[in-house]
Write an enzyme that holds these catalytic residues in place. Structure first.
Site: not given
Length: 445
Positions: A57, A215
């Site tokens: 994004f 992550d």
């Protein structure tokens, strides 16, 4: 890479406990974008010198503050792209529905309205991307730790499409470059131990503050100019209810995902245990220059993570191999915990190296409130009002005064406020219907 004094070691002397204040983040809501004679873009006092990264994004730029000459990493997001993605996600799900209990809050899945956009209980597979950015900001504002990247400023140019996040610059880049088709130069055990202990301190701090990163991998572990490791990218992180780290959603990079996340419909899993596994895979990368499981086929990779034997080659210490067996334990219930990691002989180097105590390391910060999540970007709600105002302004004569433009903007904002109030009323009515339905079902039972 030669060994050097560890920043962690410098923190290992006993010290009086003190509470860290939250990070001070400046919100600049009326920023101005311009262009230099050389064709470079500027956002207020920040000159965007070159692109240094790109994500789903946004784009990351090397920026320099022209007032101080200090370099920063500046993430740029397209507001229209985020908005379109949000609308597409809502369309695919048939619009917002459900009560949004808010049992868990993804960083980027706001409680209430945003939770309803992900399936009612925040358990949808795709987070609202607009809230994803807002959530990352809200959390980074709360955290303050030497091994977590710092956010300094958020800038919004209301007349443009971009939103900017100004981070500290990590001049030495990623911990290591791990790719599918080649082996990276490994670290010595001493250097791997140093950086792994810094990862531990950062993750321990997050877990103490009820945050699971989800992550952890070398790409999200950056080194500063002084070679201090810092954890970045909280876009898929999850905040859990104190005392209950059970999560339902799978997230993160497949090669670093825990075995329990590689099972279809796996149900609730311990978020802390999945972070520990990812830390183990990262340590394996540091020692061997590659991940323990490699495949170009995702389903095959998941099967390998769940069942394939792990190879431990090379001339490494027994303590390190013992740690690998405990940290890459496929059973999350028996996998080593953070507290046990602190006491492991490889971590302590046979009790010759101390670490900053857990109490000193884990100053607790409060969870972002709904209001803080909503206001993490205070101008986000007025973006579209400004766009409407600009459109209206262009339809009028160029001779209109600034006062006229201000009046048009005010009218557009009022229109949006009325629309928002109507939407909240509809959502409130839907929630009341849901609650009445549930109460009726309980009485029938």
């Amino acid at each position: 890479m030669s060994a050097s004094p560890s920043p962690t070691d410098s923190l290992e002397q006993p010290a009086k406990r003190h509470l860290r204040p939250p990070s001070a983040v400046v919100e600049t809501l009326g920023a101005t974008t311009s262009e230099t004679k050389e064709g470079l873009r500027k956002i207020n006092n920040y000159l965007l010198k070159k692109e240094i990264g790109r994500g789903a994004f946004g784009t990351v730029h090397l920026g320099i503050d022209e007032n101080t000459n200090i370099e920063y990493a500046i993430k740029e997001f397209s507001k229209s792209r985020l908005r379109k993605k949000e609308q597409m996600d809502l369309f695919r799900r048939g619009g917002p529905r459900g009560r949004g209990r808010g049992r868990m809050m993804g960083l980027g899945v706001n409680r209430g309205a945003a939770a309803t956009a992900t399936g009612g209980d925040g358990s949808g597979t795709l987070s609202n991307p607009l809230d994803l950015v807002r959530g990352e900001m809200a959390v980074l504002k709360k955290l303050n730790h030497p091994h977590i990247v710092r956010l300094y400023e958020v800038l919004d140019d209301p007349s443009g499409d971009s939103l900017y996040m100004v981070f500290e610059m990590m001049h030495n880049g990623v911990l290591m470059d791990v790719e599918l088709d080649h082996v990276a130069p490994p670290y010595t055990e001493a250097m791997a131990r140093r950086y792994f202990k810094e990862i531990m301190l950062g993750i321990e701090y997050l877990h103490a503050n009820d945050i699971v990163h989800r992550d952890i991998k070398p790409d999200n572990l950056l080194l500063s100019k002084e070679k201090v490791l810092k954890i970045v990218d909280f876009g898929v992180s999850e905040m859990f209810v104190k005392g209950n780290d059970k999560l339902k959603k799978s997230a993160g990079s497949p090669a670093f995902m825990a075995p329990e996340l590689c099972i279809a419909r796996h149900g609730e899993v311990s978020g802390k245990a999945t972070d520990i596994w990812s830390m183990g895979v990262t340590l394996y990368c540091m020692i061997y220059g590659k991940t323990p499981f490699t495949s170009g086929n995702l389903l095959e990779l998941y099967e390998m993570i769940k069942e394939a034997p792990i190879e431990y080659g090379g001339d490494h210490s027994e303590n390190l191999l013992d740690l690998f067996h405990k940290i890459l334990d496929r059973n999350p219930d028996t996998r080593i915990t953070m507290k046990e990691l602190r006491e492991h002989p490889w971590i302590t180097n046979d009790n010759t190296e101390a670490m900053l105590s857990a109490e000193e390391n884990c100053d607790i910060v409060s969870e972002p409130t709904e209001e803080e999540m909503k206001n993490a970007i205070k101008s986000i709600g007025s973006i579209f009002a400004v766009m409407k105002a600009v459109t209206k302004f262009k339809r009028h004569s160029r001779s209109l005064s600034q006062k006229s433009l201000d009046q048009i903007m005010e009218e557009a904002k009022k229109e949006d406020e009325i629309a928002e109030a109507k939407k909240e009323k509809v959502l409130k009515g839907a929630n009341e219907v849901d609650e009445l339905t549930e109460a009726t079902q309980e009485l029938q039972i």
